[in-house]
Design a protein around this motif. Structure first.
Motif, short mmCIF file in Angstrom:
data_model
loop_
_atom_site.label_atom_id
_atom_site.label_comp_id
_atom_site.label_asym_id
_atom_site.label_seq_id
_atom_site.Cartn_x
_atom_site.Cartn_y
_atom_site.Cartn_z
N UNK A 6 0.79 -1.23 0.00
CA UNK A 6 0.00 0.00 0.00
C UNK A 6 0.83 1.28 0.00
N UNK A 7 1.68 1.52 1.02
CA UNK A 7 2.35 2.82 1.14
C UNK A 7 3.84 2.67 1.45
N UNK A 8 4.62 3.60 0.90
CA UNK A 8 6.03 3.78 1.25
C UNK A 8 6.13 5.09 2.02
N UNK A 9 6.94 5.10 3.09
CA UNK A 9 7.14 6.30 3.89
C UNK A 9 8.62 6.58 4.04
N UNK A 10 8.96 7.86 3.96
CA UNK A 10 10.35 8.31 4.03
C UNK A 10 10.45 9.38 5.12
N UNK A 11 11.21 9.11 6.15
CA UNK A 11 11.29 10.01 7.31
C UNK A 11 12.15 11.24 7.05
N UNK A 12 13.02 11.18 6.05
CA UNK A 12 13.93 12.32 5.81
C UNK A 12 14.01 12.66 4.32
N UNK A 13 12.92 13.14 3.74
CA UNK A 13 12.93 13.48 2.31
C UNK A 13 13.72 14.75 2.03
N UNK A 14 14.27 14.83 0.83
CA UNK A 14 14.98 16.03 0.38
C UNK A 14 14.09 16.79 -0.61
N UNK A 15 14.27 18.10 -0.73
CA UNK A 15 13.41 18.90 -1.62
C UNK A 15 13.46 18.41 -3.06
N UNK A 16 12.30 18.42 -3.70
CA UNK A 16 12.18 17.98 -5.09
C UNK A 16 12.61 19.07 -6.07
N UNK A 17 12.23 20.31 -5.79
CA UNK A 17 12.46 21.41 -6.74
C UNK A 17 13.93 21.83 -6.74
N UNK A 18 14.31 22.52 -7.83
CA UNK A 18 15.64 23.11 -7.94
C UNK A 18 15.46 24.61 -8.10
N UNK A 19 15.85 25.36 -7.08
CA UNK A 19 15.68 26.82 -7.08
C UNK A 19 14.24 27.22 -7.38
N UNK A 20 13.30 26.48 -6.81
CA UNK A 20 11.90 26.80 -6.97
C UNK A 20 11.28 26.34 -8.27
N UNK A 21 12.01 25.57 -9.07
CA UNK A 21 11.53 25.08 -10.37
C UNK A 21 11.25 23.58 -10.30
N UNK A 22 10.18 23.16 -10.96
CA UNK A 22 9.87 21.75 -11.10
C UNK A 22 9.55 21.49 -12.57
N UNK A 23 10.46 20.80 -13.24
CA UNK A 23 10.23 20.42 -14.64
C UNK A 23 9.65 19.02 -14.66
N UNK A 24 8.51 18.88 -15.32
CA UNK A 24 7.69 17.67 -15.23
C UNK A 24 7.55 17.00 -16.59
N UNK A 25 7.66 15.67 -16.59
CA UNK A 25 7.34 14.85 -17.77
C UNK A 25 6.21 13.91 -17.39
N UNK A 26 5.15 13.88 -18.21
CA UNK A 26 4.04 12.94 -18.05
C UNK A 26 3.92 12.17 -19.35
N UNK A 27 3.93 10.81 -19.26
CA UNK A 27 3.96 10.05 -20.51
C UNK A 27 3.48 8.62 -20.30
N UNK A 28 2.55 8.18 -21.13
CA UNK A 28 2.18 6.77 -21.24
C UNK A 28 3.17 6.16 -22.23
#
Length: 283
Positions: free
Chosen positions: A48-70
């Motif tokens: 069901x779920x994965x949990x991470x107690x110490x995640x690091x920020x995803x964005x780079x300098x406030x930017x999130x470049x996203x790819x969505x693809x089937x």
């Protein structure tokens, strides 16, 4: 007599298809998420779920470049080259119909991605389902599946949250929506279960994937359910998203609390869907 023979033939074909599905595909007892990490020697299935107690920020300098693809289960020969091209410089990659073959595992390891995949089903010992990839693992990743009423194979969704550099939390839903249904009951149920997880989220939101929105009634359900959490649809230019014969696009990206700097859907022959490339920034 001809009509009766045709009906009988269709029944035989459908029965053979169902038997084939049962022989080839293995369905898990419940939804599972597999975590892929640079620090682990092999993907780790979890319930069901994965949990991470110490995640690091995803964005780079406030930017999130996203790819969505089937990516069409990587059935086209040039999928690696195309996936490498479109994922270059991306902080978040949301894939549908990802078939966890040795080639895909090797590609993920070579590119040093971390990620989570929903184990919707297995075919020839390879798990298939939606897959999130990012340089960093999320705080939370939960799997959800909805059974196709006709083919009896699950479609999958992944709800995940990622840490951001401004202290907020980004909620992401990666969805491959049920396709072959008589009405919209299963379609609405799948969307509603995933969206209900977002109703209490206070930070930015991304909802994206292959919605199989091939009818006006499905588009209406999609708009109604997603409208309940205040997300806005991203518009693409150029817009080469794959369309059904009705002229309706199947793939979508919805966001809340993020600024859309650029969005395009280029053409490729590496899948039966075209990728969605979106550049986002924190407000």
């Amino acid at each position: 007599m001809k009509k009766r023979n045709l009906t009988l033939l269709l029944c035989v074909i459908f029965t053979i298809a169902l038997i084939t599905v049962q022989v080839i595909f293995t369905l898990p007892d419940s939804a599972k998420v597999t975590t892929i990490s640079e620090s682990s020697s092999a993907p780790i299935p979890e319930l069901a779920c994965y949990r991470n107690a110490s995640p690091k920020p995803l964005d780079v300098d406030g930017k999130i470049n996203l790819l969505v693809w089937n990516i069409y289960k990587q059935n086209r020969e040039n999928w690696q080259q195309a996936l490498g091209q479109y994922s270059q410089g991306r902080q978040l990659v949301l894939l549908q119909e990802a078939n966890m073959t040795p080639d895909l595992k090797a590609w993920i390891a070579t590119k040093m991605w971390n990620g989570n995949q929903v184990e919707a089903f297995k075919a020839f010992d390879s798990t298939a389902g939606v897959l999130n990839l990012a340089p960093e693992l999320p705080k939370l990743a939960c799997a959800y599946t909805e059974l196709e009423p006709w083919l009896r194979l699950p479609k999958s969704g992944l709800y995940a949250t990622y840490a951001l550099s401004n202290g907020a939390s980004l909620a992401v839903v990666n969805i491959h929506a049920v396709n072959f249904t008589f009405g919209t009951q299963e379609y609405q149920h799948q969307l509603s279960v995933l969206i209900n997880e977002l109703k209490h989220h206070q930070g930015p939101i991304i909802v994206a994937g292959d919605f199989n929105s091939w009818s006006e009634s499905r588009v209406a359900v999609m708009s109604q359910v997603l409208g309940s959490i205040g997300v806005k649809e991203v518009h693409f230019s150029p817009d080469h998203r794959v369309q059904f014969v009705t002229g309706l696009a199947l793939d979508h990206v919805f966001v809340r609390g993020l600024k859309v700097d650029k969005a395009e859907a280029p053409q490729t022959d590496a899948s039966d869907h075209n990728p969605l490339l979106v550049e986002l920034s924190l407000p």
